[in-house]
Motif scaffolding. Structure first.
Motif, PDB file in Angstrom:
ATOM      1  N   UNK A 123       0.882  -1.310   0.034  1.00  0.00           N
ATOM      2  CA  UNK A 123       0.041   0.089   0.057  1.00  0.00           C
ATOM      3  C   UNK A 123       0.860   1.114   0.084  1.00  0.00           C
ATOM      4  N   UNK A 124       2.077   1.035   0.923  1.00  0.00           N
ATOM      5  CA  UNK A 124       3.026   2.391   0.798  1.00  0.00           C
ATOM      6  C   UNK A 124       3.418   2.498  -0.524  1.00  0.00           C
ATOM      7  N   UNK A 125       3.650   1.522  -1.170  1.00  0.00           N
ATOM      8  CA  UNK A 125       4.613   1.574  -2.306  1.00  0.00           C
ATOM      9  C   UNK A 125       3.619   2.076  -3.594  1.00  0.00           C
ATOM     10  N   UNK A 126       2.283   1.982  -3.251  1.00  0.00           N
ATOM     11  CA  UNK A 126       1.211   2.532  -4.220  1.00  0.00           C
ATOM     12  C   UNK A 126       0.671   3.729  -3.744  1.00  0.00           C
ATOM     13  N   UNK A 127       1.294   4.382  -3.035  1.00  0.00           N
ATOM     14  CA  UNK A 127       0.956   5.806  -2.586  1.00  0.00           C
ATOM     15  C   UNK A 127       0.268   6.108  -1.422  1.00  0.00           C
ATOM     16  N   UNK A 128      -0.125   5.108  -0.422  1.00  0.00           N
ATOM     17  CA  UNK A 128      -0.885   5.158   0.551  1.00  0.00           C
ATOM     18  C   UNK A 128       0.014   5.695   1.833  1.00  0.00           C
ATOM     19  N   UNK A 129      -0.531   6.523   2.569  1.00  0.00           N
ATOM     20  CA  UNK A 129       0.149   6.928   3.758  1.00  0.00           C
ATOM     21  C   UNK A 129      -0.470   6.496   5.051  1.00  0.00           C
ATOM     22  N   UNK A 130       0.400   6.183   5.844  1.00  0.00           N
ATOM     23  CA  UNK A 130      -0.371   5.706   7.247  1.00  0.00           C
ATOM     24  C   UNK A 130      -0.726   7.117   7.967  1.00  0.00           C
ATOM     25  N   UNK A 131      -2.392   6.852   7.979  1.00  0.00           N
ATOM     26  CA  UNK A 131      -2.824   8.194   9.087  1.00  0.00           C
ATOM     27  C   UNK A 131      -2.809   7.964  10.361  1.00  0.00           C
ATOM     28  N   UNK A 132      -2.769   6.596  10.938  1.00  0.00           N
ATOM     29  CA  UNK A 132      -2.848   6.374  12.428  1.00  0.00           C
ATOM     30  C   UNK A 132      -2.670   4.910  12.631  1.00  0.00           C
ATOM     31  N   UNK A 133      -2.573   4.498  13.775  1.00  0.00           N
ATOM     32  CA  UNK A 133      -2.530   3.296  14.153  1.00  0.00           C
ATOM     33  C   UNK A 133      -3.147   3.082  15.609  1.00  0.00           C
ATOM     34  N   UNK A 134      -3.666   1.780  15.799  1.00  0.00           N
ATOM     35  CA  UNK A 134      -4.275   1.728  17.097  1.00  0.00           C
ATOM     36  C   UNK A 134      -4.622   0.458  17.645  1.00  0.00           C
ATOM     37  N   UNK A 135      -4.475  -0.231  18.701  1.00  0.00           N
ATOM     38  CA  UNK A 135      -4.743  -1.635  19.371  1.00  0.00           C
ATOM     39  C   UNK A 135      -5.875  -1.945  18.818  1.00  0.00           C
ATOM     40  N   UNK A 136      -5.847  -3.286  18.457  1.00  0.00           N
ATOM     41  CA  UNK A 136      -7.169  -4.131  18.294  1.00  0.00           C
ATOM     42  C   UNK A 136      -6.792  -5.667  18.433  1.00  0.00           C
ATOM     43  N   UNK A 137      -7.548  -6.344  19.283  1.00  0.00           N
ATOM     44  CA  UNK A 137      -7.531  -7.864  19.422  1.00  0.00           C
ATOM     45  C   UNK A 137      -5.956  -8.137  19.565  1.00  0.00           C
ATOM     46  N   UNK A 138      -5.069  -7.807  20.290  1.00  0.00           N
ATOM     47  CA  UNK A 138      -4.016  -7.943  20.607  1.00  0.00           C
ATOM     48  C   UNK A 138      -3.089  -7.519  19.539  1.00  0.00           C
ATOM     49  N   UNK A 139      -3.385  -6.851  18.511  1.00  0.00           N
ATOM     50  CA  UNK A 139      -2.595  -6.351  17.413  1.00  0.00           C
ATOM     51  C   UNK A 139      -2.569  -5.127  17.249  1.00  0.00           C
ATOM     52  N   UNK A 140      -2.406  -4.461  15.819  1.00  0.00           N
ATOM     53  CA  UNK A 140      -2.378  -3.247  15.556  1.00  0.00           C
ATOM     54  C   UNK A 140      -3.241  -2.978  14.353  1.00  0.00           C
ATOM     55  N   UNK A 141      -4.276  -1.961  14.526  1.00  0.00           N
ATOM     56  CA  UNK A 141      -4.849  -1.635  12.986  1.00  0.00           C
ATOM     57  C   UNK A 141      -4.142  -0.466  12.456  1.00  0.00           C
ATOM     58  N   UNK A 142      -3.933  -0.882  11.315  1.00  0.00           N
ATOM     59  CA  UNK A 142      -3.160   0.679  10.665  1.00  0.00           C
ATOM     60  C   UNK A 142      -4.167   1.274   9.718  1.00  0.00           C
ATOM     61  N   UNK A 143      -4.501   2.528   9.940  1.00  0.00           N
ATOM     62  CA  UNK A 143      -5.459   3.153   8.944  1.00  0.00           C
ATOM     63  C   UNK A 143      -4.525   3.790   7.980  1.00  0.00           C
TER      64      UNK A 143
END
Length: 150
Positions: A123-143
């Motif tokens: 996604x990053x190589x296609x031009x997406x940028x990380x907006x934020x991250x947050x904990x989810x079910x023991x892991x991390x959701x990347x927006x």
């Protein structure tokens, strides 16, 4: 030859199977089935737009999107394990860009699991940028989001 077509009600079982196969590799990484493996694809086909890549009569990849007033949300991208690494995911992202622009939308958004490092890189190589991250079910959701021209 690969063609694109919209999913129909009778495709629900094939869509479900493709998603389960595509996401199976992540089960040992996160210790559970990823959310797309648990989705109701009868409802998703009815309520969202699911476009299928079909090759030799077989569904080999898909993208599920939901239009919002100011952006197109990518709910799911799945590529058959037999066809991964061939650029189909990137082609599906370009398809979503065209879909958004045709609808007068100039932003794509998606969520992914932080443990799916290959997906985050794609996604990053296609031009997406990380907006934020947050904990989810023991892991991390990347927006993630991508601004489109316009």
């Amino acid at each position: 030859m690969i063609e694109m077509r919209r999913a129909r009600a009778e495709d629900a079982q094939s869509v479900r199977q493709l998603v389960r196969e595509a996401y199976a590799r992540w089960v040992p990484v996160i210790g559970r089935e990823p959310m797309p493996m648990l989705a109701d694809y009868d409802a998703a086909i009815r309520d969202h737009e699911i476009d299928l890549m079909v090759g030799d009569g077989e569904i080999i990849a898909l993208i599920e999107t939901i239009a919002h007033p100011d952006y197109l949300f990518i709910e799911n991208i799945a590529v058959s394990p037999l066809h991964q690494g061939k650029g189909l995911g990137r082609r599906l992202l370009v398809h979503a860009e065209r879909q958004a622009e045709a609808a007068g939308l100039f932003e794509l958004r998606l969520l992914t699991n932080g443990a799916f490092e290959a997906n985050v890189r794609l996604y990053q190589s296609a031009g997406f940028q990380i907006e934020k991250t947050e904990p989810f079910m023991g892991g991390t959701t990347v927006y993630m989001r991508k601004q489109l021209g316009g």
